[in-house]
Design a protein around this motif. Structure first.
Motif, PDB file in Angstrom:
ATOM      1  N   ASP A  93       0.825  -1.204   0.000  1.00 38.20           N
ATOM      2  CA  ASP A  93       0.000   0.000   0.000  1.00 38.20           C
ATOM      3  C   ASP A  93       0.861   1.257   0.000  1.00 38.20           C
ATOM      4  O   ASP A  93       0.583   2.213  -0.729  1.00 38.20           O
ATOM      5  CB  ASP A  93      -0.926   0.008   1.222  1.00 38.20           C
ATOM      6  N   LEU A  94       1.897   1.254   0.800  1.00 39.77           N
ATOM      7  CA  LEU A  94       2.792   2.408   0.852  1.00 39.77           C
ATOM      8  C   LEU A  94       3.467   2.646  -0.492  1.00 39.77           C
ATOM      9  O   LEU A  94       3.661   3.792  -0.917  1.00 39.77           O
ATOM     10  CB  LEU A  94       3.862   2.198   1.932  1.00 39.77           C
ATOM     11  N   ALA A  95       3.815   1.561  -1.178  1.00 40.84           N
ATOM     12  CA  ALA A  95       4.523   1.664  -2.448  1.00 40.84           C
ATOM     13  C   ALA A  95       3.598   1.930  -3.631  1.00 40.84           C
ATOM     14  O   ALA A  95       4.039   1.958  -4.778  1.00 40.84           O
ATOM     15  CB  ALA A  95       5.320   0.380  -2.697  1.00 40.84           C
ATOM     16  N   GLY A 155      18.613   3.412  -0.247  1.00 34.77           N
ATOM     17  CA  GLY A 155      17.521   2.456  -0.114  1.00 34.77           C
ATOM     18  C   GLY A 155      16.542   2.452  -1.265  1.00 34.77           C
ATOM     19  O   GLY A 155      15.535   1.735  -1.216  1.00 34.77           O
ATOM     20  N   ARG A 156      16.799   3.221  -2.318  1.00 35.21           N
ATOM     21  CA  ARG A 156      15.885   3.275  -3.462  1.00 35.21           C
ATOM     22  C   ARG A 156      16.303   2.201  -4.471  1.00 35.21           C
ATOM     23  O   ARG A 156      16.989   2.463  -5.455  1.00 35.21           O
ATOM     24  CB  ARG A 156      15.883   4.677  -4.082  1.00 35.21           C
ATOM     25  N   SER A 157      15.868   0.989  -4.204  1.00 36.24           N
ATOM     26  CA  SER A 157      16.270  -0.172  -4.991  1.00 36.24           C
ATOM     27  C   SER A 157      15.739  -0.104  -6.418  1.00 36.24           C
ATOM     28  O   SER A 157      14.694   0.494  -6.686  1.00 36.24           O
ATOM     29  CB  SER A 157      15.739  -1.454  -4.342  1.00 36.24           C
ATOM     30  N   LEU A 158      16.469  -0.747  -7.313  1.00 35.05           N
ATOM     31  CA  LEU A 158      15.945  -1.015  -8.655  1.00 35.05           C
ATOM     32  C   LEU A 158      14.936  -2.141  -8.516  1.00 35.05           C
ATOM     33  O   LEU A 158      15.247  -3.205  -7.961  1.00 35.05           O
ATOM     34  CB  LEU A 158      17.073  -1.433  -9.590  1.00 35.05           C
ATOM     35  N   PRO A 195      13.207   1.834 -13.212  1.00 31.90           N
ATOM     36  CA  PRO A 195      12.176   1.034 -12.537  1.00 31.90           C
ATOM     37  C   PRO A 195      12.330   1.066 -11.012  1.00 31.90           C
ATOM     38  O   PRO A 195      13.420   0.845 -10.484  1.00 31.90           O
ATOM     39  CB  PRO A 195      12.423  -0.376 -13.088  1.00 31.90           C
ATOM     40  N   GLY A 196      11.258   1.353 -10.346  1.00 33.99           N
ATOM     41  CA  GLY A 196      11.265   1.451  -8.891  1.00 33.99           C
ATOM     42  C   GLY A 196      11.077   2.870  -8.393  1.00 33.99           C
ATOM     43  O   GLY A 196      10.643   3.086  -7.256  1.00 33.99           O
ATOM     44  N   GLU A 197      11.416   3.861  -9.231  1.00 33.70           N
ATOM     45  CA  GLU A 197      11.323   5.254  -8.786  1.00 33.70           C
ATOM     46  C   GLU A 197       9.908   5.623  -8.358  1.00 33.70           C
ATOM     47  O   GLU A 197       9.701   6.318  -7.354  1.00 33.70           O
ATOM     48  CB  GLU A 197      11.803   6.197  -9.889  1.00 33.70           C
ATOM     49  N   MET A 212       6.020   5.863  -1.769  1.00 31.31           N
ATOM     50  CA  MET A 212       6.332   5.520  -0.386  1.00 31.31           C
ATOM     51  C   MET A 212       6.492   6.781   0.460  1.00 31.31           C
ATOM     52  O   MET A 212       5.944   6.884   1.575  1.00 31.31           O
ATOM     53  CB  MET A 212       7.617   4.693  -0.347  1.00 31.31           C
ATOM     54  N   ALA A 213       7.232   7.761  -0.070  1.00 36.44           N
ATOM     55  CA  ALA A 213       7.466   8.997   0.679  1.00 36.44           C
ATOM     56  C   ALA A 213       6.158   9.755   0.904  1.00 36.44           C
ATOM     57  O   ALA A 213       5.881  10.241   2.009  1.00 36.44           O
ATOM     58  CB  ALA A 213       8.470   9.873  -0.077  1.00 36.44           C
ATOM     59  N   GLU A 214       5.327   9.839  -0.134  1.00 37.74           N
ATOM     60  CA  GLU A 214       4.059  10.564  -0.014  1.00 37.74           C
ATOM     61  C   GLU A 214       3.114   9.878   0.958  1.00 37.74           C
ATOM     62  O   GLU A 214       2.481  10.537   1.802  1.00 37.74           O
ATOM     63  CB  GLU A 214       3.389  10.679  -1.387  1.00 37.74           C
ATOM     64  N   ASN A 215       3.000   8.549   0.860  1.00 42.48           N
ATOM     65  CA  ASN A 215       2.043   7.835   1.696  1.00 42.48           C
ATOM     66  C   ASN A 215       2.474   7.768   3.157  1.00 42.48           C
ATOM     67  O   ASN A 215       1.626   7.730   4.053  1.00 42.48           O
ATOM     68  CB  ASN A 215       1.808   6.430   1.141  1.00 42.48           C
ATOM     69  N   ARG A 216       3.762   7.761   3.418  1.00 39.87           N
ATOM     70  CA  ARG A 216       4.217   7.822   4.809  1.00 39.87           C
ATOM     71  C   ARG A 216       3.864   9.178   5.417  1.00 39.87           C
ATOM     72  O   ARG A 216       3.540   9.282   6.605  1.00 39.87           O
ATOM     73  CB  ARG A 216       5.726   7.591   4.891  1.00 39.87           C
ATOM     74  N   ASP A 217       3.939  10.212   4.599  1.00 36.76           N
ATOM     75  CA  ASP A 217       3.675  11.562   5.073  1.00 36.76           C
ATOM     76  C   ASP A 217       2.178  11.850   5.194  1.00 36.76           C
ATOM     77  O   ASP A 217       1.718  12.415   6.188  1.00 36.76           O
ATOM     78  CB  ASP A 217       4.326  12.566   4.111  1.00 36.76           C
ATOM     79  N   ARG A 218       1.396  11.448   4.193  1.00 35.10           N
ATOM     80  CA  ARG A 218      -0.019  11.822   4.124  1.00 35.10           C
ATOM     81  C   ARG A 218      -0.972  10.734   4.585  1.00 35.10           C
ATOM     82  O   ARG A 218      -2.156  10.984   4.796  1.00 35.10           O
ATOM     83  CB  ARG A 218      -0.371  12.221   2.693  1.00 35.10           C
TER      84      ARG A 218
END
Length: 351
Positions: A38-40, A169-172, A305-307, A313-319
């Motif tokens: 969900d976060l991703a 930590g921003r994996s391909l 791929p992955g970006e 992830m960053a948006e959903n952790r914040d919002r």
């Protein structure tokens, strides 16, 4: 869209699983998996799946706790009998063992038999990447896809995943169905009342289908014709044939088949980057590759791929995590059956 704080959703999901009799340790693994998706931004593999998973638990089709057994085949290979437990739990255990084997020998391969739907390969790819590993993650599924030139379902959407560690930590992450589209994508078109592009689904006479409601009864076509079919066969051989798991119609549908257990198989390979070069050197070389890819088109139009996953992830952790109306309703109904309060009951669209 309703947005729910991650901690609230995690606590709610844990309470539902506890009420449904899911083993505590397995519930923790499953919750991590669902919420990561969900976060991703992979909501179709997140908490949306909890009602059907718990329905299969209640029917005795997913065992919890499962008595999973790991058989060591060689210093670099193992086979996990998942005992018809949660695929997410089996996938996590297999990934962690593949990483341990790779740490010891350079390469680790773990096959899984007697498992169930395991979510996205991306979750396990990222788990391996966090340990400094390049990985390959495969899983077969119930037949929904035709062979090249055919029109009857013979293989699953058989996802193919590949990934590598990334800086910060921003994996391909490359995670795709070997069909022209995934079954979950058909369901998304169905929910949104949109027609499918032609050339992705056929009926039982091989005629094109664009109505998503009819597509749910039709057969998916392999991605890129013979190329996608070849990749799907690779997935079936490694995750189904080699592991001793179900093959083709021996694998049951999670949503439609309540007469038998899933019987799907997975195959996970981990490669220890540090055996080849220092991880920082690998990051530097991956940065060069990423820059080359980004410069191959107009600014901002080409992404590694992955970006998109990491941005989501960053948006959903914040919002907070977005829940579609259908997902929210399904969870409310599930909670009502267990007498559990919904943390966002009566709340507005914001967290």
């Amino acid at each position: 869209m309703l947005r729910v704080a991650v901690s609230d959703l995690r606590g709610f999901v844990d309470a539902l699983m506890s009420a449904a009799g899911v083993d505590g340790a397995e519930a923790e693994v499953l919750s991590d998996n669902l919420l990561w998706n969900d976060l991703a931004g992979r909501a179709n593999h997140g908490v949306e799946r909890l009602p059907i998973l718990l329905r299969r638990v209640k029917a005795g089709l997913i065992r919890t706790p499962a008595q999973m057994n790991l058989q060591e085949i060689s210093p670099s290979a193992a086979l996990l009998d998942a005992d018809h437990g949660f695929g997410q739990v089996a996938g996590t255990r297999a990934t962690d063992r593949a990483v341990e084997l790779a740490r010891a020998t350079g390469v680790g391969a773990v096959g899984v038999q007697r498992s169930n739907f395991f979510g996205t390969g991306a979750y396990y790819i990222n788990r391996a990447a966090e340990a400094g590993m390049i990985s390959l993650v495969l899983s077969n599924s119930f037949p929904k896809v035709a062979a090249e030139g055919g029109y009857k379902p013979v293989l699953g959407t058989n996802p193919f995943g590949f990934g590598a560690p990334g800086r910060d930590g921003r994996s391909l992450i490359v995670d795709m169905s070997t069909a022209g589209l995934a079954g979950s994508t058909v369901r998304a078109y169905q929910r949104n009342g949109l027609d499918l592009p032609e050339g992705l689904v056929v009926d039982d006479r091989g005629r094109p289908v664009t109505d998503p409601n009819e597509a749910m009864k039709g057969t998916l076509l392999p991605a890129s014709g013979a190329k996608g079919f070849g990749l799907a066969l690779m997935v079936e051989v490694l995750s189904g044939v080699l592991t001793g798991a179900g093959i083709s119609s021996q694998v049951a549908s999670m949503y439609k088949d309540f007469e038998r257990q899933g019987n799907s198989g997975h195959f996970i390979v981990a490669l220890d980057v540090s055996r080849w070069m220092p991880l920082e050197s690998f990051f530097e070389r991956m940065d060069v590759l990423a820059d080359m890819v980004a410069c191959s088109g107009p600014a901002g139009s080409v992404r590694f791929p992955g970006e998109a996953r990491w941005n989501a992830m960053a948006e959903n952790r914040d919002r907070g995590i977005s829940l579609e109306a259908k997902t929210s309703t399904g969870l409310r109904e599930l909670a009502a059956g267990f007498g559990i309060d919904v943390p966002w009951q009566g709340s507005g669209p914001a967290v």
